[in-house]
Design a protein around this motif. Structure first.
Motif, PDB file in Angstrom:
ATOM      1  N   LEU A 169      12.057 -23.677 -39.794  1.00  0.00           N
ATOM      2  CA  LEU A 169      12.560 -24.387 -38.617  1.00  0.00           C
ATOM      3  C   LEU A 169      11.508 -24.317 -37.516  1.00  0.00           C
ATOM      4  O   LEU A 169      10.787 -23.315 -37.389  1.00  0.00           O
ATOM      5  N   SER A 170      11.425 -25.372 -36.722  1.00  0.00           N
ATOM      6  CA  SER A 170      10.495 -25.378 -35.600  1.00  0.00           C
ATOM      7  C   SER A 170      10.992 -24.446 -34.501  1.00  0.00           C
ATOM      8  O   SER A 170      12.178 -24.087 -34.463  1.00  0.00           O
ATOM      9  N   SER A 184      16.362 -34.119 -42.702  1.00  0.00           N
ATOM     10  CA  SER A 184      14.973 -33.883 -42.304  1.00  0.00           C
ATOM     11  C   SER A 184      14.011 -34.650 -43.211  1.00  0.00           C
ATOM     12  O   SER A 184      14.180 -34.719 -44.426  1.00  0.00           O
ATOM     13  N   ASP A 199      16.683 -32.968 -35.888  1.00  0.00           N
ATOM     14  CA  ASP A 199      17.509 -32.933 -37.098  1.00  0.00           C
ATOM     15  C   ASP A 199      18.856 -32.243 -36.870  1.00  0.00           C
ATOM     16  O   ASP A 199      19.728 -32.291 -37.740  1.00  0.00           O
ATOM     17  N   GLN A 226       9.768 -29.074 -42.209  1.00  0.00           N
ATOM     18  CA  GLN A 226      10.451 -28.154 -41.303  1.00  0.00           C
ATOM     19  C   GLN A 226      11.551 -28.886 -40.552  1.00  0.00           C
ATOM     20  O   GLN A 226      11.490 -30.098 -40.344  1.00  0.00           O
ATOM     21  N   ILE A 227      12.572 -28.143 -40.196  1.00  0.00           N
ATOM     22  CA  ILE A 227      13.681 -28.690 -39.411  1.00  0.00           C
ATOM     23  C   ILE A 227      13.270 -28.697 -37.944  1.00  0.00           C
ATOM     24  O   ILE A 227      12.835 -27.681 -37.407  1.00  0.00           O
ATOM     25  N   THR A 228      13.397 -29.849 -37.307  1.00  0.00           N
ATOM     26  CA  THR A 228      13.095 -29.963 -35.883  1.00  0.00           C
ATOM     27  C   THR A 228      14.403 -30.086 -35.100  1.00  0.00           C
ATOM     28  O   THR A 228      15.479 -30.264 -35.686  1.00  0.00           O
ATOM     29  N   SER A 229      14.300 -30.035 -33.792  1.00  0.00           N
ATOM     30  CA  SER A 229      15.511 -30.155 -32.962  1.00  0.00           C
ATOM     31  C   SER A 229      16.181 -31.507 -33.152  1.00  0.00           C
ATOM     32  O   SER A 229      17.397 -31.631 -32.995  1.00  0.00           O
ATOM     33  N   GLU A 249      11.394 -25.173 -31.419  1.00  0.00           N
ATOM     34  CA  GLU A 249      12.374 -25.894 -30.590  1.00  0.00           C
ATOM     35  C   GLU A 249      13.752 -25.874 -31.245  1.00  0.00           C
ATOM     36  O   GLU A 249      14.777 -25.753 -30.562  1.00  0.00           O
ATOM     37  N   ALA A 250      13.790 -25.997 -32.567  1.00  0.00           N
ATOM     38  CA  ALA A 250      15.074 -25.963 -33.281  1.00  0.00           C
ATOM     39  C   ALA A 250      15.731 -24.587 -33.153  1.00  0.00           C
ATOM     40  O   ALA A 250      16.939 -24.479 -32.914  1.00  0.00           O
TER      41      ALA A 250
END
Length: 338
Positions: free
Chosen positions: A204-205, A235, A244, A239-242, A207-208
């Motif tokens: 995960l990022s 996604s 998503d 990586q999972i971002t905010s 921000e996430a």
């Protein structure tokens, strides 16, 4: 063996107590909010116990009707009730020499509670419709999000059974109190669901993680797992971002930020206007009526709200503007409101 994420102090305490009690044969009462991880802790206790190689049998008392629950727990003989064409052993027999996990035990009827008390005290019972006494050696781990002590006081739960079950009680803390565990849990779920759904997501990022950390998770770990599974599916990268994550998290983060800050009068008014427009589905005439101002004044306020803030300007101009707006609102009120 089952591993549990326990970087936070409150979770480390719960796991430490679980490890100490696991090596004994004592009954355990695991309490906590729905979705907090009571079932995972029960599995953890079984995996660390001398019964680890024996069956781990679970029954969810909340999902079965009262009559079917008793039959499922104790088993039944042929002809015990309509539809009982043949005898069937219950979960207690299946858990012999192993561990029986009873989830939401408060849903047991008082009659079934009495039978369970006999199992604890004498390690024996009869199937429904049967006469033969069956001996059983099973450890009990009871999961509850209801206050069993309160149920005892209301006479909805047997006091003698409560005290026999409550030899050791372990409280699983809610996810909102496990700040240090959140990122590790989220990453673990992301990798697991990526494997399940054939996605490339592995992390995960920042921000996430920050957005997740600002959320209270009323559904606890179960809700986090659902959110991460959705994010893995939508996604497009590794990586999972905010972006998503669901909008509910951003809304909750804004609300928390609003609670933590002392808002100015202008911000309170702006937020109220936005909420009113949301409630009226963008109908400005209806919103103006609810706000007690004219549509012209509403449009002026919306135009001002859309302008970027100019930073720290001289407060004299700002204060004069607010006084003018307040006067406009007062002048635009219907005469019936005065």
């Amino acid at each position: 063996m089952t591993e549990i994420v326990a970087l936070s102090e409150v979770m480390r305490e719960a796991v430490a107590l679980a490890e100490r009690v696991a090596t004994t044969d004592a009954n355990v009462l695991v309490t906590g909010e729905s979705g907090a991880g009571k079932d995972a802790l029960a599995v953890f206790i079984h995996s660390r116990s001398p019964r680890a190689l024996q069956p781990l049998v679970k029954i969810d008392c909340a999902t079965l009707p009262a009559d079917l629950l008793e039959a499922e727990l104790f088993g039944y003989e042929r002809g015990a009730f309509t539809g009982a064409a043949e005898a069937k052993p219950g979960r207690l027999e299946a858990a012999h020499r192993g561990t029986l996990v009873l989830n939401e035990i408060a849903h047991l009827t008082l009659d079934a509670q009495a039978k369970l008390l006999r199992v604890i005290e004498n390690r024996e019972f009869e199937r429904l419709g049967g006469r033969a006494t069956i001996e059983v050696d099973a450890r009990l781990i009871v999961l509850a999000n209801a206050d069993l002590k309160d149920a005892v006081e209301r006479r909805a739960f047997r006091g003698d059974l409560f005290y026999r079950l409550n030899v050791v009680q372990i409280l699983v803390p809610p996810l909102r109190d496990r700040g240090k565990d959140l990122a590790v849990l989220a990453g673990s779920f992301a990798r697991a669901y990526a494997t399940r759904h054939g996605r490339a997501v592995r992390k995960l990022s920042a921000e996430a993680i920050q957005l997740l950390s600002a959320y209270d998770f009323p559904g606890n770990v179960r809700e986090l797992a659902n959110i991460i599974e959705r994010a893995v599916i939508v996604s497009a990268g590794d990586q999972i971002t905010s972006a998503d994550l669901p909008d509910t998290l951003r809304t909750a983060a804004r609300q928390r930020e609003r609670k933590q800050q002392q808002p100015t009068l202008a911000k309170v008014e702006d937020d109220y206007i936005r909420e009113t427009l949301l409630a009226t589905k963008g109908n400005k005439a209806e919103a103006a009526r609810i706000l007690g101002i004219s549509r012209k004044n509403l449009y002026e306020r919306l135009a001002r709200m859309e302008k970027p803030e100019a930073g720290d300007q001289t407060s004299e101009v700002g204060e004069k503007s607010e006084v003018t707006n307040a006067d406009n609102i007062e002048n635009e009120r219907p005469t019936s409101d005065r």
